[in-house]
Motif scaffolding. Structure first.
Motif, PDB file in Angstrom:
ATOM      1  N   ALA A 146     -14.792 -19.295  32.357  1.00 13.74           N
ATOM      2  CA  ALA A 146     -14.440 -18.106  31.869  1.00 13.74           C
ATOM      3  C   ALA A 146     -13.256 -17.552  32.263  1.00 13.74           C
ATOM      4  O   ALA A 146     -12.617 -17.902  33.303  1.00 13.74           O
ATOM      5  CB  ALA A 146     -15.509 -17.059  32.232  1.00 13.74           C
ATOM      6  N   SER A 147     -12.597 -16.759  31.542  1.00 13.04           N
ATOM      7  CA  SER A 147     -11.134 -16.128  31.766  1.00 13.04           C
ATOM      8  C   SER A 147     -11.454 -15.172  33.176  1.00 13.04           C
ATOM      9  O   SER A 147     -12.608 -14.805  33.299  1.00 13.04           O
ATOM     10  CB  SER A 147     -10.579 -15.376  30.683  1.00 13.04           C
ATOM     11  OG  SER A 147     -11.467 -14.073  30.303  1.00 13.04           O
ATOM     12  N   GLU A 148     -10.333 -15.117  33.939  1.00 18.92           N
ATOM     13  CA  GLU A 148     -10.274 -14.032  35.072  1.00 18.92           C
ATOM     14  C   GLU A 148     -10.713 -12.986  34.733  1.00 18.92           C
ATOM     15  O   GLU A 148     -11.381 -12.067  35.411  1.00 18.92           O
ATOM     16  CB  GLU A 148      -8.920 -14.501  35.795  1.00 18.92           C
ATOM     17  CG  GLU A 148      -8.872 -13.522  37.021  1.00 18.92           C
ATOM     18  CD  GLU A 148      -9.825 -14.011  38.185  1.00 18.92           C
ATOM     19  OE1 GLU A 148     -10.171 -13.333  38.984  1.00 18.92           O
ATOM     20  OE2 GLU A 148     -10.035 -15.142  38.139  1.00 18.92           O
ATOM     21  N   PHE A 149     -10.291 -12.141  33.482  1.00 22.78           N
ATOM     22  CA  PHE A 149     -10.324 -11.024  32.907  1.00 22.78           C
ATOM     23  C   PHE A 149     -12.021 -10.714  32.638  1.00 22.78           C
ATOM     24  O   PHE A 149     -12.557  -9.637  32.841  1.00 22.78           O
ATOM     25  CB  PHE A 149      -9.769 -10.633  31.698  1.00 22.78           C
ATOM     26  CG  PHE A 149     -10.089  -9.448  31.136  1.00 22.78           C
ATOM     27  CD1 PHE A 149      -9.539  -8.056  31.873  1.00 22.78           C
ATOM     28  CD2 PHE A 149     -10.753  -9.141  30.001  1.00 22.78           C
ATOM     29  CE1 PHE A 149      -9.957  -6.845  31.257  1.00 22.78           C
ATOM     30  CE2 PHE A 149     -10.945  -8.011  29.515  1.00 22.78           C
ATOM     31  CZ  PHE A 149     -10.533  -6.623  30.197  1.00 22.78           C
ATOM     32  N   ALA A 150     -12.880 -11.691  31.957  1.00 22.35           N
ATOM     33  CA  ALA A 150     -14.070 -11.600  31.769  1.00 22.35           C
ATOM     34  C   ALA A 150     -14.870 -11.627  32.883  1.00 22.35           C
ATOM     35  O   ALA A 150     -15.937 -10.775  33.053  1.00 22.35           O
ATOM     36  CB  ALA A 150     -14.358 -12.887  30.771  1.00 22.35           C
ATOM     37  N   ARG A 151     -14.438 -12.653  33.953  1.00 16.34           N
ATOM     38  CA  ARG A 151     -15.252 -12.545  35.127  1.00 16.34           C
ATOM     39  C   ARG A 151     -15.063 -11.409  35.894  1.00 16.34           C
ATOM     40  O   ARG A 151     -16.066 -10.740  36.424  1.00 16.34           O
ATOM     41  CB  ARG A 151     -14.732 -13.707  35.918  1.00 16.34           C
ATOM     42  CG  ARG A 151     -15.636 -14.055  36.963  1.00 16.34           C
ATOM     43  CD  ARG A 151     -15.046 -15.347  37.817  1.00 16.34           C
ATOM     44  NE  ARG A 151     -14.618 -16.358  36.918  1.00 16.34           N
ATOM     45  CZ  ARG A 151     -13.410 -17.266  36.942  1.00 16.34           C
ATOM     46  NH1 ARG A 151     -12.514 -17.198  38.132  1.00 16.34           N
ATOM     47  NH2 ARG A 151     -13.017 -17.748  36.129  1.00 16.34           N
ATOM     48  N   ARG A 152     -13.989 -10.642  35.903  1.00 12.25           N
ATOM     49  CA  ARG A 152     -13.655  -9.440  36.757  1.00 12.25           C
ATOM     50  C   ARG A 152     -14.491  -7.962  36.041  1.00 12.25           C
ATOM     51  O   ARG A 152     -14.912  -7.453  36.442  1.00 12.25           O
ATOM     52  CB  ARG A 152     -12.405  -8.744  36.825  1.00 12.25           C
ATOM     53  CG  ARG A 152     -11.521  -9.731  38.000  1.00 12.25           C
ATOM     54  CD  ARG A 152     -10.374  -9.219  37.828  1.00 12.25           C
ATOM     55  NE  ARG A 152      -9.493 -10.155  38.916  1.00 12.25           N
ATOM     56  CZ  ARG A 152      -8.556  -9.601  39.680  1.00 12.25           C
ATOM     57  NH1 ARG A 152      -7.895  -8.343  39.599  1.00 12.25           N
ATOM     58  NH2 ARG A 152      -7.881 -10.255  40.599  1.00 12.25           N
ATOM     59  N   LEU A 153     -14.597  -8.271  34.550  1.00  9.27           N
ATOM     60  CA  LEU A 153     -15.225  -7.199  33.837  1.00  9.27           C
ATOM     61  C   LEU A 153     -16.521  -7.480  33.865  1.00  9.27           C
ATOM     62  O   LEU A 153     -17.391  -6.457  34.256  1.00  9.27           O
ATOM     63  CB  LEU A 153     -15.042  -7.304  32.387  1.00  9.27           C
ATOM     64  CG  LEU A 153     -15.442  -6.374  31.347  1.00  9.27           C
ATOM     65  CD1 LEU A 153     -15.010  -4.931  31.552  1.00  9.27           C
ATOM     66  CD2 LEU A 153     -15.119  -6.908  30.019  1.00  9.27           C
TER      67      LEU A 153
END
Length: 131
Positions: free
Chosen positions: A16-23
């Protein structure tokens, strides 16, 4: 390649993208804190209704936050017997119903010294199983 390489969790999941993981982590923490607040609001009502709700919120926060995990590990070293049910709930495929039942029995035993309503239910269930 070995069988371990194919069975590793990184192989099975799509990256997963880093943004999706943080979200995802932020949403998990927000939901966890919301459930904790709900449990605190329910806690004054009769019965142990707030305890399981607060526990569920803590589990969500622990899965999303590394800082909370560090604090939880320190607390586990300090109070291992008290926090063992929460540790068991954090495992994969944990037997949720039996753990919550044991937590409720432990709480009831602490509050009423073993002569409460759940102790009677437990005895009647034991009689049914043996009969």
């Amino acid at each position: 390649m070995t069988a371990v390489t194919f069975a590793s969790p990184e192989r099975r999941r799509r990256p997963a993208s880093e943004f999706a993981r943080r979200l995802n982590k932020a949403a998990g923490m927000a939901l966890g804190f919301l459930i904790i607040v709900l449990g605190i609001l329910v806690a004054p009502l009769p019965g142990p209704g707030g305890v399981p709700i607060i526990t569920l919120g803590l589990i969500l926060v622990l899965r999303a936050s590394t800082g909370a995990k560090r604090l939880f590990i320190r607390a586990c070293h300090r109070w291992p017997r008290t926090l063992s049910p929460i540790r068991r709930l954090l495992r994969r495929n944990s037997p949720f119903v039996s753990i919550v039942w044991q937590m409720m029995l432990r709480m009831e035993k602490f509050v009423t010294r073993g002569n409460g309503l759940m102790a009677g239910w437990r005895r009647s269930l034991k009689r049914r199983r043996t009969a």
